[in-house]
Design a protein around this motif. Structure first.
Motif, short mmCIF file in Angstrom:
data_model
loop_
_atom_site.label_atom_id
_atom_site.label_comp_id
_atom_site.label_asym_id
_atom_site.label_seq_id
_atom_site.Cartn_x
_atom_site.Cartn_y
_atom_site.Cartn_z
N THR A 1 37.49 25.62 42.09
CA THR A 1 37.58 25.04 40.77
C THR A 1 37.87 26.13 39.75
N VAL A 2 38.36 25.73 38.61
CA VAL A 2 38.64 26.68 37.52
C VAL A 2 37.68 26.45 36.36
N PHE A 3 36.51 25.86 36.66
CA PHE A 3 35.52 25.58 35.63
C PHE A 3 34.19 26.26 35.98
N PHE A 4 33.37 26.41 34.94
CA PHE A 4 32.01 26.88 35.15
C PHE A 4 31.24 25.86 35.99
N ARG A 5 29.99 26.19 36.30
CA ARG A 5 29.18 25.28 37.12
C ARG A 5 28.95 23.94 36.43
N ASP A 6 29.01 23.94 35.08
CA ASP A 6 28.79 22.68 34.38
C ASP A 6 29.99 21.75 34.47
N GLY A 7 31.14 22.25 35.00
CA GLY A 7 32.31 21.42 35.14
C GLY A 7 33.03 21.12 33.84
N VAL A 8 32.59 21.75 32.74
CA VAL A 8 33.18 21.48 31.42
C VAL A 8 33.92 22.69 30.89
N ARG A 9 33.27 23.84 30.90
CA ARG A 9 33.89 25.05 30.34
C ARG A 9 34.87 25.66 31.34
N ARG A 10 36.07 25.94 30.88
CA ARG A 10 37.13 26.46 31.74
C ARG A 10 36.98 27.98 31.90
N ILE A 11 37.27 28.47 33.11
CA ILE A 11 37.24 29.91 33.37
C ILE A 11 38.55 30.50 32.87
N ASP A 12 38.46 31.36 31.88
CA ASP A 12 39.65 31.98 31.30
C ASP A 12 39.95 33.35 31.89
N PHE A 13 38.92 33.99 32.45
CA PHE A 13 39.15 35.32 33.03
C PHE A 13 38.05 35.60 34.04
N ILE A 14 38.38 36.48 35.00
CA ILE A 14 37.43 36.87 36.04
C ILE A 14 37.34 38.39 36.09
N LEU A 15 36.12 38.90 36.14
CA LEU A 15 35.86 40.31 36.41
C LEU A 15 35.06 40.40 37.70
N SER A 16 35.39 41.35 38.55
CA SER A 16 34.65 41.52 39.80
C SER A 16 34.12 42.94 39.88
N TYR A 17 33.00 43.11 40.58
CA TYR A 17 32.43 44.44 40.76
C TYR A 17 31.57 44.48 42.01
N LEU A 18 31.26 45.69 42.47
CA LEU A 18 30.46 45.93 43.67
C LEU A 18 29.28 46.82 43.32
N ASP A 19 28.24 46.72 44.09
CA ASP A 19 27.14 47.68 44.00
C ASP A 19 27.47 48.88 44.87
N ASP A 20 27.36 50.09 44.31
CA ASP A 20 27.67 51.28 45.10
C ASP A 20 26.66 52.37 44.77
N LYS A 21 26.96 53.61 45.23
CA LYS A 21 26.02 54.72 45.07
C LYS A 21 25.79 55.06 43.60
N ASP A 22 26.83 54.96 42.80
CA ASP A 22 26.72 55.29 41.38
C ASP A 22 26.34 54.03 40.59
N GLY A 23 25.44 53.23 41.15
CA GLY A 23 25.16 51.91 40.63
C GLY A 23 24.50 51.91 39.27
N GLU A 24 23.52 52.78 39.02
CA GLU A 24 22.77 52.73 37.77
C GLU A 24 23.67 53.00 36.56
N LYS A 25 24.52 53.99 36.68
CA LYS A 25 25.40 54.32 35.56
C LYS A 25 26.37 53.18 35.28
N LYS A 26 26.92 52.60 36.34
CA LYS A 26 27.87 51.50 36.17
C LYS A 26 27.17 50.24 35.68
N GLN A 27 25.94 50.03 36.15
CA GLN A 27 25.19 48.88 35.67
C GLN A 27 24.94 48.97 34.17
#
Length: 885
Positions: free
Chosen positions: A44-70
């Protein structure tokens, strides 16, 4: 507004935003209460509520330098929320790889309205009352090439005006959720992401802002807008347009190669910048059809006049060509050879070097002008239809690159915005420019060195081939079987080696050009693209065309004569300059052009079509594979993605214009390649790439000027090819001035075009060589004859006449064809008139309401006078704007 900050929402805006969130939560809770607790569809291209449309996606991973990136992510996301964006996180436990987090971003109405006002995005205010066009005669002939009307025009035509947040009721807003299309929404969100800081409020660190820096330092792994559905099936949600599916079905499949392109749907889904590229590519392919037809006609003429070629018949005749013994073509290892050994190459040369070639060279000079002029008209039409008429490059130039803000620590006052902005001091700019120029010069000299190495290879290998194939002075020493000669073997192998060198150097050029451009720190994205475009084209121009220029204009021109030959690096190098065949060097230029041009196109198509992201397509068929994960696994479309597509086509354009006189079938090869290129590119965009961020562009940028320069240069190069590379002018001079008989024929031309060398080795042994020099024993022996000077004068006269004729026709055609069609001019004027009229009526009605409300509450006399003055001023401005338009 400062360039590095984001506009803050007003108190009323925040209230409305909170109210809309409350209403959405209420609607969701009602849905749940009604028992709609089924498992959520993740595609789907909507939030979990099924109403608000997803306009952009950001992805990230947990890694060794996690605290600084968090910490960076926490501050960045907090600032995004302050800017009004709504966020929702998909945790790694719900992802397919159990490692990736996905941050979904939604822009509510107030954010979209605010930034649409900032970016001056045009939106509809009235339905268009102008018809698209009249019925075309024999319209039924074009029906097989057409697409359904809903695909060609996915939305009605409107008159549009820049969005103004204070005049919301002026525009045609039927549904706020769908008023801004997804391409506009992702463009606005990316604008916010690229300027949002990720530092704390108490620490004003100017370099810590923008999603690009967060991607570079690994805080986020990717950032992209979503495709609206899978490309092979529609979206089950009726609120979703499924435009990707329609693009794949009607555009990206190869079986649609004969169909028109749905440019309006491409523009709506991908934005104007990508739409302009495909419009230009399609128009260029259509125009190539006419050049290809004319090239086939000229080639057919060469085939049909095959039997009338007296020159080749004399060369192949055993009693003429078989009795003429030629001087060796290299020292020591080469022996004497008979003229009829070049029989095959003479026949091949006639296919491309005939009277029709002159006409075709002039035709291509005019074709280039027609192509560029008609494209300007087509571009003007698209500018109007796509609301780009008032879009100025200055709007892009005001958007400073985050890299420029980061690397330039000096500040100065901008005279236009009256804001402090970063700048690069002149001494630093000059130093970087000089280093860039030296680097460019070095790499261009490296290309010349590589071409020189190929020339040395040609000279050395020719001697080796000649020594292997030698037999006796009076036999056909050049023939291996019946086809291969030392000239042919040397030309073909050298062309292949040159092509391999070109492909290797291209690998380095791309990285060097990007490094140089980054070092110069251009201020805006537009300036960055233009600088990179000029550098890459300069590199590619020298790289691809230098070998063709050598064969066309240098080979066989500085040979000397027996006893006084010219050597490449001096006499002691023993590398004698190459000579042309008695039929001329045109066939070698044809061989070089075919190998390089065809090889480049084949390698490019193999790279694009046979190396797809197949595993992503297979993986995407999982039922519970979410929409954001499907797109995450696709290839990223970089900001310079279109740059390489344009570069590939412009290099091809140079091949079919600069050297087309040597190979009339080049436009046909380009046409076949481009028919495939359109579908391969569309297939990549639709199935293999993530959805690019929509961007505006009202033309093809710096490529337009490059095409104009290539078009002018092509007239000069083709004139010189016909004069100095082809054997056409010497034949015509002989035909009309030096033929011994009363009837003008080409009989005896070969004997006339060869000079005499006599050797006293027992019996006097006479050899021939290609030149116009006095024979031994003459008082001016071995100097050029008068016929040589007549031919040279004819060549120069031909160049002057051909250039002037073509340029006069070019300028006349350019003057005759206006850049903007009259119909488009009329529509632009009518739209501007309607904007002024509707704005005037809107302001008057608004003022009437204000006056009526003010009278109800017993207004003061000075308020009435102030309202009256405002109304008068509005009327004056409206009248003035009407007459100005």
């Amino acid at each position: 507004m400062p360039l590095c900050t984001l506009p803050k929402l007003e108190t009323t805006d925040l209230f409305l935003l909170q109210f809309s969130l409350f209403s959405r939560k209420t609607s969701v809770s009602l849905s749940v209460s009604q028992g709609l607790n089924q498992e959520q569809n993740k595609d789907t291209v909507f939030f979990r509520d099924g109403v608000r449309r997803i306009d952009f996606i950001l992805s990230y991973l947990d890694d060794k330098d996690g605290e600084k990136k968090q910490e960076r992510r926490r501050e960045f996301e907090a600032n995004l929320k302050k800017a009004g964006l709504e966020l929702e996180t998909e945790y790694k436990s719900d992802s397919d790889d159990l490692k990736t987090y996905f941050l979904k971003i939604h822009a509510p109405w107030e954010v979209l309205a605010t930034y649409a006002d900032v970016l001056k995005i045009k939106v509809p205010f009235k339905e268009s009352d102008i018809p698209h066009g009249q019925d075309v005669p024999l319209e039924w002939l074009s029906r097989p090439f057409r697409l359904p009307g809903k695909v060609m025009r996915p939305q009605p035509d409107y008159f549009t005006s820049p969005f103004d947040k204070d005049k919301i009721d002026f525009f045609l807003i039927k549904n706020r959720d769908t008023f801004f299309p997804p391409s506009t929404r992702n463009r606005i969100v990316y604008y916010i992401l690229s300027r949002c800081p990720y530092h704390k409020e108490d620490r004003k660190e100017t370099d810590k802002k923008g999603i690009k820096r967060l991607l570079n330092n690994g805080t986020y792994t990717s950032a992209f807008p979503l495709h609206d559905c899978r490309y092979w099936e529609r979206n089950t949600n009726k609120q979703c347009e499924s435009e990707r599916y329609h693009l794949y079905k009607n555009w990206a499949r190869f079986l649609c190669f004969y169909k028109e392109q749905p440019l309006n749907l491409i523009r709506k889904y991908y934005g104007e910048k990508i739409g302009i590229y495909f419009a230009w590519l399609g128009f260029y392919t259509e125009m190539l059809f006419f050049a290809a037809v004319m090239g086939v006609i000229c080639f057919t003429y060469g085939v049909l006049s095959y039997d009338d070629n007296l020159t080749s018949k004399e060369i192949c005749d055993p009693s003429i060509g078989g009795s003429i013994v030629m001087c060796p073509l290299c020292d020591k290892k080469c022996s004497y050879w008979k003229l009829n050994s070049t029989c095959l190459s003479s026949w091949q040369s006639h296919l491309f070097d005939n009277e029709g070639t002159v006409f075709f060279a002039m035709f291509m000079g005019i074709w280039v002008t027609l192509f560029l002029e008609f494209w300007k008209r087509r571009q003007a039409q698209l500018e109007y239809e796509w609301d780009l008429v008032d879009f100025e490059e200055e709007q892009q130039q005001l958007q400073i690159r985050p890299e420029f803000e980061t690397k330039c620590t000096d500040q100065r006052l901008n005279r236009i915005t009256q804001e402090m902005e970063p700048y690069l001091p002149l001494p630093k700019k000059c130093g970087r420019f000089c280093l860039s120029g030296v680097t460019v010069l070095f790499w261009m000299l490296l290309i010349v060195a590589c071409i020189t190495g190929v020339i040395v290879y040609r000279l050395a290998v020719y001697a080796a081939f000649a020594s292997i194939m030698k037999d006796s002075p009076t036999k056909k020493i050049h023939l291996v079987g019946s086809l291969i000669t030392p000239q042919l073997a040397t030309s073909v192998t050298a062309s292949f080696i040159n092509f391999v060198i070109i492909m290797i150097l291209n690998f380095f050029y791309e990285r060097v050009a990007i490094w140089i451009t980054d070092m110069e720190i251009p201020k805006t994205h537009l300036e960055y693209e233009n600088k990179l475009t000029m550098k890459m084209f300069l590199f590619q121009f020298v790289n691809y065309y230098s070998s063709c220029f050598y064969v066309a204009f240098f080979k066989g021109k500085f040979v000397g004569y027996p006893g006084n030959y010219t050597y490449m690096f001096g006499k002691y190098s023993r590398l004698r300059n190459e000579e042309c065949d008695p039929g001329g060097c045109l066939i070698e230029l044809t061989t070089q052009l075919v190998i390089v041009m065809t090889g480049k196109q084949v390698c490019g198509n193999i790279q694009e079509a046979l190396l797809p992201n197949w595993w992503c397509s297979r993986k995407a068929r999982k039922d519970q594979y979410s929409r954001w994960e499907q797109d995450h696994d696709l290839q990223n479309f970089s900001q310079l993605g279109l740059f390489y597509e344009y570069l590939e086509m412009v290099i091809q354009f140079g091949f079919i214009t600069l050297f087309v006189a040597s190979f009339p079938l080049a436009p046909l090869l380009a046409l076949c390649n481009n028919i495939l290129e359109v579908r391969v590119d569309s297939w990549k965009f639709t199935t293999q790439f993530r959805r690019p961020v929509a961007a505006k562009a009202h033309n093809i940028g710096a490529w337009q000027e490059i095409l104009n320069v290539v078009a002018i240069l092509s007239v000069v190069t083709n004139a010189f090819i016909m004069a100095f590379t082809s054997d056409m002018i010497p034949r015509l001079v002989y035909l009309y001035a030096y033929h011994p008989g009363s009837e003008a024929t080409m009989s005896g031309y070969i004997n006339n075009s060869l000079s005499l060398l006599c050797l006293d080795i027992g019996p006097i042994y006479c050899l021939r060589y290609r030149d116009y020099r006095y024979p031994p024993g003459h008082q001016r022996q071995y100097s050029h004859t008068m016929q040589f000077w007549h031919i040279l004068a004819a060549k120069l006269a031909f160049i002057i006449i051909m250039e002037h004729v073509v340029f006069v026709v070019k300028f006349f055609v350019a003057w005759l064809i206006p850049d903007v069609p009259s119909e488009v001019k009329a529509r632009i004027k009518r739209e501007r008139y309607l904007i002024q009229e509707y704005l005037h009526n809107y302001e008057v009605e608004k003022l009437k309401i204000q006056l009526s409300q003010s009278f109800i509450i017993e207004p003061k006399p000075e308020d009435i006078m102030e309202s009256y003055k405002s109304m008068c001023q509005l009327v004056k401005c409206s009248v003035k704007c009407y007459w100005d338009s």
